[in-house]
Design a protein around this motif. Structure first.
Motif, mmCIF file in Angstrom:
data_model
loop_
_atom_site.group_PDB
_atom_site.id
_atom_site.type_symbol
_atom_site.label_atom_id
_atom_site.label_comp_id
_atom_site.label_asym_id
_atom_site.label_seq_id
_atom_site.Cartn_x
_atom_site.Cartn_y
_atom_site.Cartn_z
ATOM 1 N N ASN A 18 0.827 -1.216 0.000
ATOM 2 C CA ASN A 18 0.000 0.000 0.000
ATOM 3 C C ASN A 18 0.856 1.260 0.000
ATOM 4 O O ASN A 18 0.561 2.224 -0.710
ATOM 5 C CB ASN A 18 -0.935 0.012 1.202
ATOM 6 N N ILE A 19 1.914 1.260 0.774
ATOM 7 C CA ILE A 19 2.787 2.431 0.835
ATOM 8 C C ILE A 19 3.476 2.667 -0.508
ATOM 9 O O ILE A 19 3.541 3.792 -1.004
ATOM 10 C CB ILE A 19 3.811 2.284 1.979
ATOM 11 N N VAL A 20 3.974 1.587 -1.117
ATOM 12 C CA VAL A 20 4.633 1.717 -2.420
ATOM 13 C C VAL A 20 3.645 2.220 -3.469
ATOM 14 O O VAL A 20 3.969 3.081 -4.292
ATOM 15 C CB VAL A 20 5.272 0.375 -2.835
ATOM 16 N N PHE A 21 2.434 1.719 -3.455
ATOM 17 C CA PHE A 21 1.418 2.162 -4.406
ATOM 18 C C PHE A 21 1.098 3.644 -4.215
ATOM 19 O O PHE A 21 1.007 4.397 -5.182
ATOM 20 C CB PHE A 21 0.146 1.320 -4.259
ATOM 21 N N LEU A 22 0.928 4.085 -2.962
ATOM 22 C CA LEU A 22 0.650 5.493 -2.703
ATOM 23 C C LEU A 22 1.809 6.391 -3.140
ATOM 24 O O LEU A 22 1.594 7.481 -3.675
ATOM 25 C CB LEU A 22 0.338 5.713 -1.226
ATOM 26 N N MET A 23 3.042 5.922 -2.932
ATOM 27 C CA MET A 23 4.204 6.695 -3.390
ATOM 28 C C MET A 23 4.215 6.792 -4.911
ATOM 29 O O MET A 23 4.511 7.854 -5.478
ATOM 30 C CB MET A 23 5.500 6.068 -2.875
ATOM 31 N N PHE A 26 1.622 9.337 -5.911
ATOM 32 C CA PHE A 26 2.083 10.674 -5.559
ATOM 33 C C PHE A 26 3.099 11.194 -6.566
ATOM 34 O O PHE A 26 2.999 12.320 -7.053
ATOM 35 C CB PHE A 26 2.700 10.681 -4.151
ATOM 36 N N PHE A 27 4.099 10.376 -6.916
ATOM 37 C CA PHE A 27 5.128 10.840 -7.843
ATOM 38 C C PHE A 27 4.599 10.983 -9.267
ATOM 39 O O PHE A 27 5.092 11.807 -10.039
ATOM 40 C CB PHE A 27 6.353 9.929 -7.791
ATOM 41 N N MET A 28 3.584 10.225 -9.633
ATOM 42 C CA MET A 28 2.983 10.400 -10.954
ATOM 43 C C MET A 28 2.254 11.734 -11.037
ATOM 44 O O MET A 28 2.275 12.408 -12.064
ATOM 45 C CB MET A 28 2.006 9.258 -11.255
ATOM 46 N N ILE A 29 1.617 12.140 -9.963
ATOM 47 C CA ILE A 29 0.876 13.397 -9.958
ATOM 48 C C ILE A 29 1.819 14.582 -9.763
ATOM 49 O O ILE A 29 1.714 15.599 -10.447
ATOM 50 C CB ILE A 29 -0.210 13.381 -8.873
ATOM 51 N N ALA A 30 2.750 14.466 -8.843
ATOM 52 C CA ALA A 30 3.617 15.592 -8.494
ATOM 53 C C ALA A 30 4.763 15.785 -9.479
ATOM 54 O O ALA A 30 5.222 16.911 -9.672
ATOM 55 C CB ALA A 30 4.175 15.406 -7.094
ATOM 56 N N GLY A 31 5.217 14.724 -10.099
ATOM 57 C CA GLY A 31 6.356 14.816 -10.996
ATOM 58 C C GLY A 31 5.952 15.258 -12.390
ATOM 59 O O GLY A 31 4.785 15.340 -12.742
ATOM 60 N N THR A 32 6.931 15.589 -13.204
ATOM 61 C CA THR A 32 6.661 15.945 -14.583
ATOM 62 C C THR A 32 6.642 14.674 -15.420
ATOM 63 O O THR A 32 7.510 13.821 -15.290
ATOM 64 C CB THR A 32 7.732 16.901 -15.132
ATOM 65 N N LEU A 33 5.650 14.577 -16.268
ATOM 66 C CA LEU A 33 5.539 13.401 -17.114
ATOM 67 C C LEU A 33 6.286 13.582 -18.421
ATOM 68 O O LEU A 33 6.580 12.627 -19.114
ATOM 69 C CB LEU A 33 4.068 13.079 -17.384
ATOM 70 N N SER A 34 6.588 14.806 -18.774
ATOM 71 C CA SER A 34 7.358 15.058 -19.984
ATOM 72 C C SER A 34 8.618 15.824 -19.594
ATOM 73 O O SER A 34 8.621 16.571 -18.616
ATOM 74 C CB SER A 34 6.534 15.869 -20.984
#
Length: 128
Positions: A18-23, A26-34
């Motif tokens: 669960n913790i790994v999934f939440l991380m 989080f990084f998919m939303i907060a980070g840049t995808l391009s």
């Protein structure tokens, strides 16, 4: 009496998953995808360029006046019936930014009634 064998306590793998999934979320939303744009590149600025409509566009000013190639038209039928009009199928509109939406819909309905099958609206797109 014998004591029952002590059971080994299992590791909480579900909590770890669960913790790994939440991380991950989080990084998919907060980070840049391009990847970010290269700092050495300067984009072209078009603010000072003179805007011109496509040659086949029906221009509508903020008062609802219709123009084609600088000539004022009396109706949408005058636009569709002109001799250089190739097909009634596709009509390209260039409305003024300040044209009320109700007026644009009224003109579009008149174009449909006169036989236009597809109406394209050209707009300005800005990179901000």
């Amino acid at each position: 009496m014998r004591r029952p064998a002590a059971r080994r306590r299992q590791e909480p793998t579900i909590a770890l998953i669960n913790i790994v999934f939440l991380m991950l979320v989080f990084f998919m939303i907060a980070g840049t995808l391009s990847p970010p744009m290269d700092r050495d590149i300067s984009l072209v600025e078009t603010e000072t360029l003179e805007g011109r409509e496509p040659p086949d566009a029906l221009v509508i000013d903020k008062t609802g006046e219709l123009r084609h190639r600088g000539v004022v038209l009396t109706s949408v039928a005058a636009y569709l019936d002109r001799p250089d009009h190739r097909s009634r199928g596709i009509v390209r509109l260039m409305p003024d930014r300040d044209l009320p939406a109700a007026e644009l819909l009224r003109i579009s309905a008149k174009l449909r009634a006169a036989g236009a099958e597809k109406i394209l609206i050209s707009t300005e797109r800005a990179l901000r």
